[in-house]
Scaffold this active site. Structure first.
Site, PDB file in Angstrom:
ATOM      1  N   ASN A   1       0.850  -1.192   0.000  1.00 15.38           N
ATOM      2  CA  ASN A   1       0.000   0.000   0.000  1.00 15.38           C
ATOM      3  C   ASN A   1       0.892   1.250   0.000  1.00 15.38           C
ATOM      4  OD1 ASN A   1      -1.601   2.189   0.731  1.00 15.38           O
ATOM      5  ND2 ASN A   1      -2.997   0.916   1.927  1.00 15.38           N
TER       6      ASN A   1
ATOM      7  N   ASP B   1      -0.269  -2.840  10.232  1.00 17.96           N
ATOM      8  CA  ASP B   1      -1.588  -3.404   9.992  1.00 17.96           C
ATOM      9  C   ASP B   1      -2.590  -2.469  10.639  1.00 17.96           C
ATOM     10  OD1 ASP B   1      -2.754  -5.760   8.585  1.00 17.96           O
ATOM     11  OD2 ASP B   1      -3.889  -5.843  10.448  1.00 17.96           O
ATOM     12  N   SER B   2      -3.588  -2.098   9.875  1.00 22.37           N
ATOM     13  CA  SER B   2      -4.481  -1.059  10.369  1.00 22.37           C
ATOM     14  C   SER B   2      -5.876  -1.272   9.826  1.00 22.37           C
ATOM     15  CB  SER B   2      -3.945   0.312   9.957  1.00 22.37           C
ATOM     16  OG  SER B   2      -3.531   0.308   8.609  1.00 22.37           O
TER      17      SER B   2
END
Ligand code: IMP
Length: 195
Positions: free
Chosen positions: A11, A69-70
């Protein structure tokens, strides 16, 4: 010379945000690694998934690796989409489908409180060195608004604002976001423990 940090994500929006908030590091994306593997996010928590990503990449390079990580937790949806935030609409990384599904699930629901959460894991030589988490509280809007940011930003208004993160722009987002808060903890840890 600035120390290098490899961010274990595909991302590029995340990489850009991390780069702008870590000016003292040379922040690289996964193109710094030869044939990086797809890491399946099979964990049930942000910490488990972030650890999976950090360890998998840090086995391939001697450099420092950071995983993020979200996701979004919506109170009236019992914390969904949570760890499934990236694939909530059925297709990995399709922000438009994710936002559409979120609005559908919230149709007619008055309580729209939510938070973004981010868990960072720093790793080296296949071992996790530390983890850092951050969250930002807010509300889900009735319709998407704004063109900045990524993911659920057009639907998320942080507490105290009517405008979405996508409307507020990167300076305001990066002053209060879940990612900013976890990166603040990371930088103070690194200045203390990594010389
Ligand atoms: P991950 O790659 O599994 O951590 O997926 C994170 C997903 O959560 C993204 O695809 C977005 O949908 C959402 N997300 C995480 N951070 C943000 C953010 O800062 N703004 C908007 N959406 C975010």
């Amino acid at each position: 010379m600035r120390a290098r940090l490899i961010v274990a994500t595909r991302n590029l929006h995340k990489v850009d945000e991390i780069r702008s908030m870590l000016p003292n590091y040379e922040v690289c994306d996964l193109s710094a690694i030869n044939n990086p593997p797809e890491v399946a996010e099979t964990g049930e928590t942000f910490l488990q998934n972030s650890t999976l990503k950090a360890l998998a990449i840090s086995r391939l390079t001697p450099e420092l690796v950071l995983a993020d990580d979200s996701g979004l937790e919506v109170d009236s949806l019992d914390g969904a989409p949570g760890v499934y935030s990236a694939r909530y609409g059925g297709e990995e990384g399709n922000d438009a489908l994710n936002n559409e599904k979120l609005l559908k699930e919230l149709q007619g629901i008055e309580n729209r409180t939510a938070r973004f959460r981010c868990v960072l894991v720093l790793a080296q030589h296949g071992k996790a060195l530390a983890d850092f988490s951050g969250a930002v509280e807010g509300n889900i809007l009735e319709a998407p608004s704004g063109v900045g940011g990524f993911g659920y930003d057009p639907l998320f208004a942080p507490e105290g604002y009517q405008e979405s993160f996508a409307e507020l722009g990167e300076n305001i987002k990066n002053s209060m976001s879940h990612r900013a808060k976890s990166l603040e903890k990371l930088t103070s840890w690194m200045s203390e423990f990594l010389k």
